[in-house]
Structure formats: structure tokens, C-alpha cells
Enzyme design. Structure first.
Site, PDB file in Angstrom:
ATOM      1  N   TYR A  85      -2.581  -0.637  11.070  1.00 24.40           N
ATOM      2  CA  TYR A  85      -2.438  -1.081   9.685  1.00 24.40           C
ATOM      3  C   TYR A  85      -1.177  -0.492   9.052  1.00 24.40           C
ATOM      4  CZ  TYR A  85      -3.582  -1.703   4.714  1.00 24.40           C
ATOM      5  OH  TYR A  85      -3.541  -2.028   3.385  1.00 24.40           O
ATOM      6  N   SER A 103       0.853  -1.182   0.000  1.00 22.53           N
ATOM      7  CA  SER A 103       0.000   0.000   0.000  1.00 22.53           C
ATOM      8  C   SER A 103       0.892   1.236   0.000  1.00 22.53           C
ATOM      9  CB  SER A 103      -0.885  -0.009   1.249  1.00 22.53           C
ATOM     10  OG  SER A 103      -1.494   1.239   1.463  1.00 22.53           O
TER      11      SER A 103
END
Length: 335
Positions: free
Chosen positions: A153, A140
Site C-alpha cells: 500500500y 495518505s
């Protein structure tokens, strides 16, 4: 005609993992589907078969290293040697860090980071003796750039980035024909925003711009076929974020402090269900599919992803163009 491969996809029951599984199925590959949610696993298995591939659904929690290794044994017993392993499974929570309990933070880390580590270990145990295979880590933009409200996260994705770099160096040192690469994704329209625990005042949402999961899937399939590149950036927002973070991280801190709270929730009642501790394919346990609720705004194409895939060809074309231009200038000087 593509050679049919044995591919493992973790987090395959929904979202990006589901789109990735379908994309490999469309190539005719044998796709092993690993996730907790049984309804989603059954549905994606049907989709893989409809696309032209073979499917094997294996219910498993990726944070359990022994169970994951046993799942890999089952895959090879039924489908043969694993050629590609895609680490995609994750968990998350939307909340300011002081409002996340230690157990919740640990669980996000175990699923998102250690699930990737354990999956990679299971793949390497089988690939290294054969000296072939590819591991794709689904990353990501948040693997480089942390944002507020997603500390667990972001921390896990940063950890995957460092882990993957270390592993890649080791494989290169040994001249191994096992390869690892990472695909850095933008915000994606998946059901996760109705699944993750949220302590925000409204419903969770991705930071715009949002891309469809099929865009991510195409990138993962391409990376699996071209794993010598260390990583791929998907989406203009990913490229812009990573470049800005490299150039002016302090300014980006202040920008995100002002904007990222509002950008991650909608002013309507939130959905309080969370799948951190138990599997769920959707409200009531129904299959949720690959897409979330943001279809109207989600982009189905990424020009930046195309440039990322064509980087080598574009570099050659640019070099040839420069040579031609130099030749023309040289001829003009002699006439």
C-alpha cells in the site's frame, strides 16, 4: 447556489469513497459511483439521492483500464461531461513483506496505483479536449512515509504521489485549465480493517489518532472546488508525520520499527477474510457503510484541515498584521 457538477468517485461503495459520494450528493451534484461491491453501490446510490443529488452506480474494477474507460463513457452518456474525477479506490494487505506473495503485491499495486493512473487517463481523455475539469487523488500520509506491515500500500501511494507531481507539471507547462490536486489523509475509521488480508496475530487496526470518513470527505469536496493547491494535509497526525519525515527520517524509521507493529493490530482474534480478489461490502456480502468499528475513538473534526483550507486567508491576515505592527512601531519612534 452551487452549479451542479458531474462527479465520478471510485471506491464509492464504502469508507472514504462512500462519504465523499454523499458529500457531493448533498451539493446536488450528479454522482457516478464506481466500485466492485454491488450491495454497497446500491446503498450509496440511495444515500446520494436522499442527500439531494443524482446517482449512477457502475460496477467496475478500476484495475481494468478498458472497463474503466467504458464506465466513463456511460457516465457522460447519462450525466453529461465529467467535471470532477476522484480517484479513491484501493486495496491493501497487512503483513511483513516476505509474507506477501508476488501475485498479492501485484494486485494491490494494480488496484491502488494503476487504478488511479487508469482513472486519471479516462478523465483526461474527456477533460483535455474541453480544457476544463478537476482530478482529485485521495492520498495518505503514507504517500510520503512508509510504515511496516503495509509495504504494498505504501509503495502504491508513493507511486501516486510521484505520478501526480509529474502530471501536474505537464498540465502547468501547457497552461491547461484541467487541474489535479491531492488530499493526504490520516488514519480513517473505515471497514477496510475488517476487509484487507491480514497475517498479523490479531485484528488489523489504524494507527491512532483515527478520523471519521466525513472529515476526509469534506476535504475532498473542498479540494475539488479549489484544485490550484497542489495538495492538502488532513489531520494533525498527517502534518506531524510529514514534517518529521522531512526533518529526521532516520529517527522516524527507528521509532516506527519499535511502535508500528503493535499500533496496527489488536490482541484478539483476527478476521481472515480479504477482499483483494473479490468484492465484498462486509461479512456475507452485506452492505458495510462508510464507518468501521472505531467510532468510539474516531475524531469528527480536524483543526489542521481547517488551517489547510484557510491557508491563503491566514497568510493575508498575518501579512496585514505584520504591516499594522510595523506601522505602530514606526509611529512610536517618531513620538
Amino acid at each position: 447556489m452551487h452549479r451542479r457538477r458531474t462527479v465520478v468517485v471510485t471506491g464509492a461503495s464504502a469508507g472514504v469513497g462512500r462519504a465523499v459520494a454523499r458529500a457531493f450528493g448533498a451539493r446536488g451534484d450528479r454522482v457516478a459511483l464506481l466500485a466492485r461491491g454491488r450491495a454497497g453501490l446500491a446503498a450509496v446510490a440511495d444515500e446520494v439521492r436522499e442527500a439531494g443529488g443524482k446517482a449512477l452506480a457502475v460496477p467496475v474494477d478500476v484495475s481494468d483500464a478498458k472497463a474503466l474507460d467504458a464506465a466513463a463513457d456511460q457516465v457522460e452518456a447519462e450525466f453529461g461531461p465529467i467535471d470532477v474525477w476522484v480517484n479513491n479506490a484501493f486495496a491493501g494487505i497487512f503483513a511483513p513483506f516476505p509474507e506477501i506473495t508476488p501475485d498479492e503485491f501485484r494486485r494491490v499495486t494494480e488496484v491502488t496505483y494503476l487504478g488511479c493512473v487508469f482513472g486519471t487517463r479516462a478523465a483526461l481523455r474527456r477533460m483535455l479536449p474541453r480544457d476544463r475539469g478537476t482530478i482529485v487523488q485521495v492520498g495518505s500520509a503514507l504517500a510520503y512515509r512508509g510504515i511496516p506491515l503495509q509495504s504494498a500500500y505504501c509503495g502504491a501511494k508513493h507511486a501516486i504521489q510521484g505520478f501526480n507531481e509529474s502530471l501536474r507539471c505537464e498540465l502547468l507547462h501547457h497552461g491547461s485549465q484541467v487541474h489535479t490536486t491531492m488530499v493526504q489523509l490520516p488514519a480513517v475509521n473505515t471497514p477496510q480493517f475488517d476487509w484487507v488480508i491480514s497475517r498479523m496475530p490479531g485484528r488489523s487496526r489504524p494507527v491512532a489518532p483515527v478520523y471519521q470518513p466525513e472529515t476526509a470527505a469534506r476535504a475532498v469536496v473542498f479540494a475539488a472546488a479549489h484544485p490550484r493547491r497542489r495538495e492538502y494535509w488532513i489531520g494533525g497526525s498527517t502534518a506531524a508525520t510529514l514534517i518529521a519525515n522531512a526533518v529526521a527520517p532516520g529517527l522516524l524509521d527507528r521509532y516506527l520499527a519499535r511502535t508500528a507493529y503493535a499500533a496496527q493490530h489488536e490482541e484478539r482474534d483476527g478476521y481472515v477474510f480479504g477482499n483483494l480478489w473479490s468484492p465484498a461490502d462486509g461479512p456475507g456480502g452485506a452492505d458495510a457503510g462508510a464507518h468501521g468499528r472505531f467510532d468510539e475513538e474516531a475524531r469528527s473534526r480536524s483543526a489542521q484541515a481547517w488551517f489547510s483550507r484557510q491557508r491563503n486567508r491566514l497568510a493575508v491576515a498575518a501579512a496585514l498584521g505584520a504591516v499594522v505592527a510595523m506601522g505602530r512601531r514606526a509611529r512610536s519612534r517618531t513620538t
